[in-house]
Design an enzyme around this catalytic site. Structure first.
Site, PDB file in Angstrom:
ATOM      1  N   SER A  13      -5.808  -9.256  -3.884  1.00 22.00           N
ATOM      2  CA  SER A  13      -6.858  -8.555  -4.648  1.00 22.00           C
ATOM      3  C   SER A  13      -6.402  -7.151  -5.031  1.00 22.00           C
ATOM      4  CB  SER A  13      -8.174  -8.510  -3.865  1.00 22.00           C
ATOM      5  OG  SER A  13      -8.054  -7.695  -2.729  1.00 22.00           O
ATOM      6  N   ASN A  14      -5.568  -6.527  -4.205  1.00 22.31           N
ATOM      7  CA  ASN A  14      -5.040  -5.209  -4.574  1.00 22.31           C
ATOM      8  C   ASN A  14      -4.031  -5.320  -5.716  1.00 22.31           C
ATOM      9  OD1 ASN A  14      -6.122  -2.979  -2.700  1.00 22.31           O
ATOM     10  ND2 ASN A  14      -5.751  -4.724  -1.351  1.00 22.31           N
ATOM     11  N   LEU A  93       9.078  -4.261   7.738  1.00 19.64           N
ATOM     12  CA  LEU A  93      10.358  -4.102   7.042  1.00 19.64           C
ATOM     13  C   LEU A  93      11.267  -3.213   7.890  1.00 19.64           C
ATOM     14  CD1 LEU A  93       8.898  -3.565   3.479  1.00 19.64           C
ATOM     15  CD2 LEU A  93      10.296  -5.519   4.203  1.00 19.64           C
ATOM     16  N   HIS A 109      -3.181   0.757   4.026  1.00 24.39           N
ATOM     17  CA  HIS A 109      -3.659   0.341   5.357  1.00 24.39           C
ATOM     18  C   HIS A 109      -5.179   0.477   5.401  1.00 24.39           C
ATOM     19  CE1 HIS A 109      -3.680  -0.485   9.576  1.00 24.39           C
ATOM     20  NE2 HIS A 109      -4.181   0.698   9.878  1.00 24.39           N
TER      21      HIS A 109
HETATM   22  C1  GRF Z   1      -5.675  -5.264   2.566  1.00 25.84           C
HETATM   23  O1  GRF Z   1      -6.808  -4.974   3.340  1.00 25.84           O
HETATM   24  C2  GRF Z   1      -4.496  -4.416   2.971  1.00 25.84           C
HETATM   25  O2  GRF Z   1      -4.840  -3.108   3.314  1.00 25.84           O
HETATM   26  C3  GRF Z   1      -4.015  -5.160   4.179  1.00 25.84           C
HETATM   27  O3  GRF Z   1      -4.119  -6.514   3.810  1.00 25.84           O
HETATM   28  C4  GRF Z   1      -5.182  -6.667   2.873  1.00 25.84           C
HETATM   29  C5  GRF Z   1      -4.644  -7.364   1.669  1.00 25.84           C
HETATM   30  O4  GRF Z   1      -5.654  -7.747   0.779  1.00 25.84           O
HETATM   31  N1  GRF Z   1      -2.708  -4.717   4.594  1.00 25.84           N
HETATM   32  P1  GRF Z   1      -5.276  -8.383  -0.626  1.00 25.84           P
HETATM   33  O5  GRF Z   1      -4.212  -9.447  -0.384  1.00 25.84           O
HETATM   34  O6  GRF Z   1      -4.785  -7.284  -1.521  1.00 25.84           O
HETATM   35  O7  GRF Z   1      -6.558  -8.993  -1.130  1.00 25.84           O
END
Ligand code: GRF
Length: 195
Positions: A13-14, A93, A109
């Site tokens: 989603s990000n 990593l 995070h």
């Molecule tokens: C997010 O909450 C990010 O901070 C964490 O994993 C999640 C990933 O969400 N490390 P998405 O895959 O971007 O929906």
């Protein structure tokens, strides 16, 4: 325009927030490749729809972490990224990777600096709230200079209030919304500085 490589392991989603921001001109950037260590990551479909080059690279059982990281770094170097964004990348990593991209790797995070590093940060924050230990949590974006977990120099952070009637689901949704907006704001800032 800055060149981004976005690394994911799951939903993406990000990644989608970045792609949308690029499309509507909120972010002067282009996603030159999407990397996943899981071939079934749902986020890959988001990149496929836009014909963005993919690096899908699960670690072979026979492969040492260092070897995997070196190979991955070489694959990514070919795309000449300005920034590498760990957006839900769920593998640590090593310096074999990080030393190839000094000052260029950033991580998202779902908690405030120095709180709940590692997996399940939202769940752990929610539990701490229920036990009366904290009143708020948040989101941070930081550089990844070394192998420290969720601990590099902070680029941006935002508080997320935990409400009395929150469930883990409602809190998770609010944190993800904050992640999406903070990530775009921070990348837009980095893109401006680069110009
Ligand atoms: C997010 O909450 C990010 O901070 C964490 O994993 C999640 C990933 O969400 N490390 P998405 O895959 O971007 O929906």
């Amino acid at each position: 325009m800055i060149r981004l490589v976005v690394m994911i392991s799951g939903n993406g989603s990000n990644l989608q927030a970045i792609l949308d921001a690029c499309r509507v001109g909120l972010l002067d950037a282009t996603v030159v490749a999407v990397v996943s260590n899981r071939s079934e990551a749902a986020g890959l479909e988001r990149a496929r729809k836009l014909d963005i080059p993919l690096i899908v690279k699960p670690r072979l059982i026979s492969q040492k972490n260092q070897e995997y990281d070196q190979e991955l770094a070489q694959d990514i170097k070919a795309f000449h990224p300005d920034w590498i964004v760990l957006a839900g990348w769920m593998r640590l990593l090593s310096s074999a990777f990080l030393d190839c991209f000094p000052g260029c790797v950033i991580n998202l995070h779902p908690a405030l600096p120095n709180t709940f590093p590692g997996l399940n940060a939202i769940e752990r924050a929610f539990k701490a709230f229920q036990q009366g230990e904290i009143k708020k949590t948040g989101v941070m974006i930081h550089l990844v200079p070394d192998e420290g977990v969720d601990s590099g120099p902070v680029l941006a952070q935002i508080d997320v209030e935990i409400k009395k009637n929150d469930t883990l689901e409602t809190l998770t949704t609010r944190i993800h919304d904050s992640e999406h907006s903070l990530l775009i704001k921070t990348l837009a800032q980095l893109a401006t500085e680069k110009r």
